[in-house]
Design a protein around this motif. Structure first.
Motif, mmCIF file in Angstrom:
data_model
loop_
_atom_site.group_PDB
_atom_site.id
_atom_site.type_symbol
_atom_site.label_atom_id
_atom_site.label_comp_id
_atom_site.label_asym_id
_atom_site.label_seq_id
_atom_site.Cartn_x
_atom_site.Cartn_y
_atom_site.Cartn_z
ATOM 1 N N ASP A 191 -6.106 -4.783 3.037
ATOM 2 C CA ASP A 191 -6.303 -3.529 3.769
ATOM 3 C C ASP A 191 -7.680 -3.539 4.425
ATOM 4 O OD1 ASP A 191 -3.867 -2.101 2.993
ATOM 5 O OD2 ASP A 191 -4.724 -2.122 0.965
ATOM 6 N N LYS A 197 1.858 2.672 2.357
ATOM 7 C CA LYS A 197 1.823 3.924 1.600
ATOM 8 C C LYS A 197 0.889 4.933 2.261
ATOM 9 C CE LYS A 197 0.969 5.912 -2.973
ATOM 10 N NZ LYS A 197 0.563 5.637 -4.376
ATOM 11 N N ALA A 198 -0.272 4.462 2.734
ATOM 12 C CA ALA A 198 -1.200 5.333 3.457
ATOM 13 C C ALA A 198 -1.453 4.722 4.831
ATOM 14 C CB ALA A 198 -2.509 5.483 2.694
ATOM 15 N N GLN A 205 -2.048 5.871 9.374
ATOM 16 C CA GLN A 205 -2.114 6.844 10.461
ATOM 17 C C GLN A 205 -1.395 6.281 11.683
ATOM 18 O OE1 GLN A 205 -5.738 5.889 9.424
ATOM 19 N NE2 GLN A 205 -5.027 6.971 7.596
ATOM 20 N N THR A 228 -5.871 10.442 16.057
ATOM 21 C CA THR A 228 -4.813 10.417 15.041
ATOM 22 C C THR A 228 -3.819 11.542 15.300
ATOM 23 O OG1 THR A 228 -6.266 9.440 13.381
ATOM 24 C CG2 THR A 228 -4.311 10.602 12.575
ATOM 25 N N SER A 288 -0.694 11.386 9.919
ATOM 26 C CA SER A 288 -1.372 10.749 8.802
ATOM 27 C C SER A 288 -0.632 11.039 7.516
ATOM 28 C CB SER A 288 -2.814 11.267 8.697
ATOM 29 O OG SER A 288 -3.487 10.648 7.608
ATOM 30 N N THR A 289 -0.547 10.056 6.623
ATOM 31 C CA THR A 289 0.068 10.258 5.314
ATOM 32 C C THR A 289 -0.599 9.362 4.287
ATOM 33 O OG1 THR A 289 2.158 10.263 4.082
ATOM 34 C CG2 THR A 289 1.851 8.490 5.661
ATOM 35 N N THR A 290 -0.564 9.788 3.049
ATOM 36 C CA THR A 290 -0.991 8.957 1.917
ATOM 37 C C THR A 290 0.160 8.744 0.941
ATOM 38 O OG1 THR A 290 -1.789 10.917 0.734
ATOM 39 C CG2 THR A 290 -3.393 9.702 2.086
ATOM 40 N N SER A 291 1.367 9.113 1.356
ATOM 41 C CA SER A 291 2.538 9.000 0.472
ATOM 42 C C SER A 291 3.740 8.448 1.232
ATOM 43 C CB SER A 291 2.880 10.360 -0.145
ATOM 44 O OG SER A 291 3.076 11.344 0.867
ATOM 45 N N THR A 350 -3.976 1.815 5.762
ATOM 46 C CA THR A 350 -5.148 1.770 4.872
ATOM 47 C C THR A 350 -4.800 1.501 3.411
ATOM 48 O OG1 THR A 350 -5.048 4.190 4.631
ATOM 49 C CG2 THR A 350 -6.496 3.297 6.349
ATOM 50 N N GLN A 351 -3.495 1.630 3.046
ATOM 51 C CA GLN A 351 -3.090 1.305 1.668
ATOM 52 C C GLN A 351 -1.669 0.787 1.678
ATOM 53 O OE1 GLN A 351 -3.274 4.492 -1.195
ATOM 54 N NE2 GLN A 351 -2.489 3.240 -2.862
#
Length: 459
Positions: free
Chosen positions: A371, A398-399, A401, A413, A416-419, A441-442
């Motif tokens: 990442d 998983k994360a 944009q 952006t 955006s999500t982190t899930s 990013t993840q």
């Protein structure tokens, strides 16, 4: 027997395919009508085979299709399809054939068809059969929350009758993508779009879910339509389709024959967890022509001395269509396909960035195993954007944009999500730009980021 990491649970999934209960619950008809080639055909007549994959129904976009245009006698593109080979006894359903990758059993005919042919040798009608079974490499065909997915194929069933077709068991069906990552059958879900047995000129539609045996879905029978008449289906091409509709409450699965909705199953037929585990994820598609087994036996028995060798399941095309959440699936044009695409890295020469915008779900981009990573497409001009479709391979973000830019340097952006969940994500966006990128990013797995397709829609 050993299987690769995506296949190792598949064989166990065949422990279910026994008689479908004729008294299964039939619910209210659905509200969307799939594309069909037989809308004006008289009852029992063989509909005219289309020259190409039909355009998507109103409100839908075409996610993936194959119309089998290979040269006569050639096998399938193994970048798109995989062969399931081995003895039918290993599938757990009492089948007696051996599935092969031979072009005697699985081939394109040069006239736009995939042919799965069952062949017999020897004098024992209960032995000596070979046939074919194939599945898509991609396990990404599904409906996002609030959306709709439709899988449709134009098929001629084996041209046999009850007099000479005992034991023939053609099928067009799907298994849940989570089966490939360890969720057991039937918890992972199975949707049977077409099954027929013994040349009965009929169709059965079924959902398998829950636990086996018994459970909320009455396994290994499942919840199904029972036998539905299919006049002329042995002698002509007809369309078989299913829609998974997550835009209504409760969610529905609808089965169609030649555009007519003959069976609808609502989510409240089972508990919410059972439904979500079986339905609310992507699937992979399977065609096969089995011989013998529990299902044919339940309707009079398997192959006998009158069963003819050489009948085939013929597929003209298969297509997957999607409607985005809020009904926006048909809005705008896919602006990214064929345009210049770059990435922060590539895992290998065969996983280049351009693979994600080539319109082929058998090719993919994948990144290095670190990442952050990004994939970027140049649309050639500034466009107003409406939604972006991320068709993830098993290695997903998983994360991340979604970002736009007019110059490829300064980014805004728009999502955006982190899930992130992987699978097919159809994401509404509002903004404009010439450049659009997925900035991860993840990672969701130890591998990199991997996309079958990166589609940008707008005007």
């Amino acid at each position: 027997m050993l299987f690769d990491r995506q296949d190792r649970h598949l064989r166990a999934s065949w422990a279910h395919r026994l008689k479908v209960g004729a008294g299964a619950l039939i619910l209210a008809v659905g509200v969307f009508t799939p594309a069909t080639v037989a809308a004006s055909a008289p009852a029992g007549a063989a509909p005219v085979r289309p020259a190409a994959v039909p355009a998507p129904p109103a409100g839908f976009t075409t996610t993936w299709s194959d119309d089998f245009t290979g040269a006569a006698g050639t096998g399938l593109n193994t970048g798109t399809w995989k062969y399931d080979t081995g003895p039918g006894s290993g599938f757990g359903t009492g089948e007696i054939e051996t599935m092969t990758n031979s072009t005697a059993n699985v081939y394109q005919d040069g006239a736009g068809h995939l042919v799965l042919k069952a062949l017999h040798s020897g004098s024992d009608p209960r032995a000596g059969w070979t046939s074919g079974r194939v599945e898509t490499q991609a396990a990404t065909f599904g409906a996002p929350a609030g959306g709709v997915v439709m899988m449709q194929a134009s098929i001629q069933q084996p041209n046999v009758t009850t007099a000479n077709g005992a034991g023939y068991w053609p099928a067009f069906w799907m298994l849940g993508s989570t089966l490939r990552s360890g969720t057991p059958w039937p918890t992972s879900g199975e949707v049977d779009i077409l099954e027929d047995i013994n040349g009965r000129s009929s169709v059965f539609g079924t959902l398998h879910c829950g636990t086996n045996p018994g459970g909320p879905c009455n396994e290994s029978t499942g919840i199904g339509s029972g036998e539905h008449a299919c006049p002329g289906c042995q002698t002509g091409y007809h369309t078989y389709a299913v829609q998974i509709d997550r835009s209504v409450s409760p969610e529905q699965i609808r089965w169609y024959l030649d555009g007519t909705n003959y069976f609808t199953l609502a989510a409240n037929r089972v508990d919410a967890t059972t439904w979500a585990n079986a339905v609310d994820h992507p699937f992979f598609i399977i065609f096969d022509l089995a011989m013998g087994g529990g299902f044919p036996d339940a309707f009079g028995g398997g192959p006998n001395s009158s069963t003819v060798s050489g009948a085939s399941l013929n597929i003209d095309y298969v297509a997957v269509y999607n409607k985005a959440p809020g009904g926006g699936g048909g809005t705008g044009t896919n602006l990214s396909q064929g345009h210049s695409t770059t990435a922060s890295s590539t895992e290998a020469p065969g996983t280049a960035a351009a693979n994600a915008t080539d319109g082929d779900t058998g090719s993919r981009w994948s990144s290095a195993f670190s990442d952050p990573q990004w994939l970027q497409v140049d649309l050639g001009a500034v466009h107003q954007l409406s939604h972006v479709v991320l068709n993830w391979e098993a290695a997903y973000g998983k994360a991340f944009q979604l970002q736009t830019s007019s110059d490829g340097t300064s980014w805004t952006t728009v999502y955006s999500t982190t899930s992130g969940t992987g699978g097919v994500q159809d994401l509404s966006v509002s903004g404009s730009g010439r450049y659009v990128r997925m900035y991860g990013t993840q990672r969701g797995t130890p591998y990199g980021y991997s996309l079958w397709e990166f589609q940008v829609f707008g005007t």
